[in-house]
Design a protein around this motif. Structure first.
Motif, mmCIF file in Angstrom:
data_model
loop_
_atom_site.group_PDB
_atom_site.id
_atom_site.type_symbol
_atom_site.label_atom_id
_atom_site.label_comp_id
_atom_site.label_asym_id
_atom_site.label_seq_id
_atom_site.Cartn_x
_atom_site.Cartn_y
_atom_site.Cartn_z
ATOM 1 N N GLY A 186 0.787 -1.228 0.000
ATOM 2 C CA GLY A 186 0.000 0.000 0.000
ATOM 3 C C GLY A 186 0.815 1.271 0.000
ATOM 4 O O GLY A 186 0.261 2.363 -0.184
ATOM 5 N N VAL A 187 2.133 1.173 0.195
ATOM 6 C CA VAL A 187 2.964 2.378 0.315
ATOM 7 C C VAL A 187 2.939 3.240 -0.949
ATOM 8 O O VAL A 187 2.817 4.473 -0.848
ATOM 9 N N PRO A 188 3.045 2.659 -2.163
ATOM 10 C CA PRO A 188 2.970 3.511 -3.354
ATOM 11 C C PRO A 188 1.675 4.313 -3.435
ATOM 12 O O PRO A 188 1.685 5.492 -3.800
ATOM 13 N N GLN A 189 0.542 3.676 -3.097
ATOM 14 C CA GLN A 189 -0.725 4.401 -3.157
ATOM 15 C C GLN A 189 -0.811 5.434 -2.036
ATOM 16 O O GLN A 189 -1.357 6.524 -2.223
ATOM 17 N N LEU A 190 -0.261 5.107 -0.876
ATOM 18 C CA LEU A 190 -0.215 6.056 0.238
ATOM 19 C C LEU A 190 0.546 7.312 -0.171
ATOM 20 O O LEU A 190 0.104 8.440 0.082
ATOM 21 N N TYR A 191 1.673 7.132 -0.826
ATOM 22 C CA TYR A 191 2.496 8.261 -1.273
ATOM 23 C C TYR A 191 1.818 9.018 -2.409
ATOM 24 O O TYR A 191 1.868 10.250 -2.463
ATOM 25 N N ARG A 192 1.158 8.265 -3.300
ATOM 26 C CA ARG A 192 0.453 8.917 -4.425
ATOM 27 C C ARG A 192 -0.669 9.813 -3.894
ATOM 28 O O ARG A 192 -0.847 10.941 -4.361
ATOM 29 N N GLU A 200 -9.325 11.243 -4.551
ATOM 30 C CA GLU A 200 -10.382 11.289 -5.556
ATOM 31 C C GLU A 200 -10.256 10.119 -6.521
ATOM 32 O O GLU A 200 -9.209 9.892 -7.113
ATOM 33 N N GLY A 201 -11.337 9.381 -6.652
ATOM 34 C CA GLY A 201 -11.366 8.265 -7.585
ATOM 35 C C GLY A 201 -10.711 6.998 -7.068
ATOM 36 O O GLY A 201 -10.739 5.979 -7.745
ATOM 37 N N MET A 202 -10.085 7.047 -5.888
ATOM 38 C CA MET A 202 -9.473 5.845 -5.354
ATOM 39 C C MET A 202 -10.569 4.872 -4.926
ATOM 40 O O MET A 202 -11.557 5.276 -4.332
ATOM 41 N N SER A 203 -10.378 3.619 -5.242
ATOM 42 C CA SER A 203 -11.380 2.620 -4.895
ATOM 43 C C SER A 203 -11.291 2.288 -3.413
ATOM 44 O O SER A 203 -10.419 1.544 -2.969
ATOM 45 N N VAL A 204 -12.206 2.865 -2.628
ATOM 46 C CA VAL A 204 -12.235 2.593 -1.192
ATOM 47 C C VAL A 204 -12.572 1.128 -0.936
ATOM 48 O O VAL A 204 -12.070 0.505 0.014
ATOM 49 N N LYS A 205 -13.419 0.544 -1.802
ATOM 50 C CA LYS A 205 -13.758 -0.871 -1.662
ATOM 51 C C LYS A 205 -12.505 -1.734 -1.738
ATOM 52 O O LYS A 205 -12.348 -2.701 -0.989
ATOM 53 N N GLN A 247 -6.425 8.614 5.198
ATOM 54 C CA GLN A 247 -6.318 9.624 4.141
ATOM 55 C C GLN A 247 -7.670 9.880 3.492
ATOM 56 O O GLN A 247 -8.004 11.023 3.166
ATOM 57 N N VAL A 248 -8.443 8.819 3.297
ATOM 58 C CA VAL A 248 -9.778 8.976 2.710
ATOM 59 C C VAL A 248 -10.617 9.914 3.573
ATOM 60 O O VAL A 248 -11.274 10.839 3.068
ATOM 61 N N TYR A 249 -10.595 9.699 4.881
ATOM 62 C CA TYR A 249 -11.361 10.554 5.796
ATOM 63 C C TYR A 249 -10.811 11.979 5.794
ATOM 64 O O TYR A 249 -11.576 12.952 5.687
ATOM 65 N N LEU A 250 -9.498 12.124 5.887
ATOM 66 C CA LEU A 250 -8.877 13.441 5.989
ATOM 67 C C LEU A 250 -9.127 14.284 4.748
ATOM 68 O O LEU A 250 -9.550 15.444 4.839
ATOM 69 N N TYR A 251 -8.880 13.695 3.566
ATOM 70 C CA TYR A 251 -8.997 14.467 2.335
ATOM 71 C C TYR A 251 -10.453 14.653 1.909
ATOM 72 O O TYR A 251 -10.753 15.532 1.089
#
Length: 271
Positions: A186-192, A200-205, A247-251
């Motif tokens: 998950g680190v690459p997506q965390l950094y992205r 935005e547009g990230m699949s929370v599911k 990050q989903v909650y924060l942003y």
């Protein structure tokens, strides 16, 4: 008679449960990427997806397969790695095609230099992986370049493994690297997300599936007293998943940048 009748019923039930668990182990890891793949095809937008996720999983599963030659673990785990490699290659193929079709810059970037002068004349100048410019690593313009990179990595690591296969220290280290690399999924997506200041547009599911699967896997390691590094890497993977959900909650509730408007407002970026 009753005991034998009960045993006749329990044996096939246990067999079915065993098959079901093996099937879940083999295919469960790729399930989160099915909606992801469909979203990218539907929206024709892969901007929010970090292809480094594919890189991490490719490296981890190639190392796990090589580890199998030194220590024969359960075959469902081996098949899981094979299925995951195929899935990540399909994801890379789609993302590359979508990105290139939406790219305004006509420059083409490749893993290897042009093969001939004719190719250099007919096509725009290419960035070469052989230039050792890390800014263009894993950002190539053709799917075949990714395949060449994966085959090169597999060939080099496979040759090294063949030479050191008799060393238990090397084999154990190889297994640890495979598990630790997967823990960094998950680190690459965390950094992205941090770079974009948005999910935005990230699949929370998909992230929720990551979290539930990693939590189950880590609890399994702990309860079954798996090697210490397995439990530690599992906990690290769960921690990264939770960080992405934060990050989903924060942003979402505290936007870090104005919402962008595109020509297709209904479309979303796909993780």
């Amino acid at each position: 008679m009753e005991a034998s009748g009960l045993e006749w019923l329990l044996v096939p039930m246990q067999q079915l449960v065993s098959w079901g668990a093996a099937g879940a182990m083999v295919f469960g890891g790729v399930v989160p990427y099915i909606p992801q793949y469909r979203d990218i095809r539907r929206t024709q937008n892969a901007e929010g997806f970090s292809t480094y996720v594919c890189l991490v999983l490719l490296v981890a599963n190639i190392l796990r397969i090589l580890f199998w030659f030194g220590r024969r673990f359960e075959s469902p785990l081996l098949w899981q790695s094979i299925i995951m490699i195929i899935t990540m290659l399909l994801m890379l193929k789609l993302c590359t095609e979508v990105r290139v079709s939406n790219e305004l810059n006509i420059k083409r970037r490749s893993f290897a230099a042009a093969d001939s002068k004719d190719e250099e004349i007919k096509a725009p100048p290419k960035r070469s992986y052989l230039d050792f410019d890390l800014n263009y690593f894993w950002h190539w313009s053709k799917f075949t370049d990714y395949v060449q990179c994966v085959l090169t990595f597999t060939g080099v690591t496979g040759y090294i493994t063949y030479l050191w296969l008799d060393s238990s220290l090397f084999v154990e280290t190889l297994g640890f690297l495979a598990v630790f690399t997967e823990a960094m999924l998950g680190v690459p997506q965390l950094y992205r997300n941090y770079q974009n200041r948005s999910t935005e547009g990230m699949s929370v599911k998909m992230v929720l599936m990551w979290t539930s699967g990693d939590t189950f896997k880590t609890v399994y390691f702990i309860l079954n007293q798996a090697p210490f590094q397995f439990s530690i890497c599992g906990l690290l993977q769960v921690f990264v998943d939770i960080a992405i959900l934060l990050q989903v909650y924060l942003y979402s509730y505290y936007p870090q940048k104005p919402t962008s408007h595109t020509a297709h407002p209904a479309s979303t970026k796909a993780l």
